[in-house]
Scaffold this active site. Structure first.
Site, mmCIF file in Angstrom:
data_model
loop_
_atom_site.group_PDB
_atom_site.id
_atom_site.type_symbol
_atom_site.label_atom_id
_atom_site.label_comp_id
_atom_site.label_asym_id
_atom_site.label_seq_id
_atom_site.Cartn_x
_atom_site.Cartn_y
_atom_site.Cartn_z
ATOM 1 N N SER A 109 29.368 25.859 -1.206
ATOM 2 C CA SER A 109 30.718 25.413 -1.568
ATOM 3 C C SER A 109 31.736 26.526 -1.326
ATOM 4 O O SER A 109 31.872 27.009 -0.207
ATOM 5 C CB SER A 109 30.722 24.929 -3.019
ATOM 6 O OG SER A 109 31.835 24.114 -3.296
ATOM 7 N N HIS A 261 26.332 17.075 -3.675
ATOM 8 C CA HIS A 261 26.899 18.392 -3.381
ATOM 9 C C HIS A 261 25.921 19.531 -3.641
ATOM 10 O O HIS A 261 25.940 20.532 -2.930
ATOM 11 C CB HIS A 261 28.168 18.582 -4.228
ATOM 12 C CG HIS A 261 28.951 19.805 -3.885
ATOM 13 N ND1 HIS A 261 29.397 20.065 -2.599
ATOM 14 C CD2 HIS A 261 29.380 20.857 -4.649
ATOM 15 C CE1 HIS A 261 30.063 21.216 -2.589
ATOM 16 N NE2 HIS A 261 30.058 21.710 -3.810
#
Length: 290
Positions: A109, A261
């Site tokens: 991320s 994610h």
């Protein structure tokens, strides 16, 4: 670097880098010539996010996982300028302190964006990049929001927002498989955001964080790049991955079905196989797996 030879899995080192105390975990390898991998976590996270990758990666390589300033067990610094480019430089300076030359960076991320900054700054030392659900194309906060961050009530509001955050619900939102959310996982992800000083670091990050790299800047990241994405990623949608692959000169993209994610929590064994393949191949050959 001091390591307990009887039990090499000894975490908990601290190192002062540019007047900021950095917490990191070092996992040695019996092969002194083993490659070095550095793990860089994302926003609202810490070294815990790589816990499922470590048993696999440490079999083959020397591995370092660090907490970025303001996060995890690293210093909640009031002097560090919380720009992504500064985080990238800090990684390079961190490696200097440990006298480590050549590394492979794995970033999740926001950590992926930080790894790309480090790669631009030290192209000869950062050999390859592995980006997991990499944050990209995020704009800088608006001037009005930054101005509001200096108001006394803003800190109170930010604190209230953090206290109201249900870590379990957040984890359910970033994972495709809800069965993976355990109390141990909730506790592990809750701890780094529970410190009072953490709020001030978030505010400083809001003020300092520049926009993500532009398409032109991304073209300067010439190292081989492996991008791994969850098809059901709701935080950084897959379309961002396709755009990033287009802008990076030497990148390949692997997409996992039924994955969100936190790809390293949902597909640790699968992505490790791809990471090993990518690290050991001589060149970054682009391909795409759906």
């Amino acid at each position: 670097m001091a390591v307990n030879k009887e039990h090499p899995f000894v975490p908990g080192y601290r190192l002062n880098v540019n007047n900021v105390e950095i917490y990191y975990e070092y996992f040695d390898h019996e092969n002194p010539d083993a490659k070095v991998i550095v793990l860089v976590h994302g926003f609202l996270s810490s070294t815990i996010s790589f816990r499922k990758l470590l048993p696999y990666l440490t079999k083959e390589y020397k591995v370092i996982a660090l907490d970025l300033p303001g996060f995890g067990q690293s210093e909640k610094s009031t002097s560090f300028i919380y720009k992504l480019s500064n985080y990238g430089q800090l990684i390079i300076d961190f490696l200097d302190k440990l006298n480590i030359q050549d590394v492979i960076l794995i970033g999740h991320s926001m950590g992926g964006q930080i790894c790309m900054h480090a790669a631009r700054k030290a192209p000869k030392r950062i050999k390859k990049l592995i980006l997991l659900g990499c944050c990209s194309y995020v704009k800088r906060a608006s001037r009005s929001l930054i101005a509001c961050s200096y108001l006394p009530l803003f800190t109170w509001g930010m604190k209230s927002w953090i206290q109201k955050k249900d870590v379990k619900q957040n984890l359910l939102a970033v994972l495709h498989d809800s069965k993976l959310v355990t109390q141990e996982m909730i506790d592990g992800y809750s701890k780094p955001i529970s410190e009072a000083a953490f709020i001030n670091c978030l505010i400083r990050l809001l003020r300092h964080r520049e926009g993500d790299m532009s398409s032109e800047e991304l073209k300067e990241v010439t190292q081989p790049v492996l991008m791994i994405w969850g098809k059901e990623d709701k935080v950084i949608p897959l379309k961002i991955g396709y755009k990033l692959k287009h802008d990076l000169p030497n990148a390949e993209l692997i997409v996992y079905e039924k994955c969100g994610h936190l790809v390293m929590e949902e597909k640790p064994e699968e992505i490790t196989k791809e990471i090993l393949r990518f690290i050991e191949q001589p060149n970054g050959v682009s391909h795409e797996i759906l």
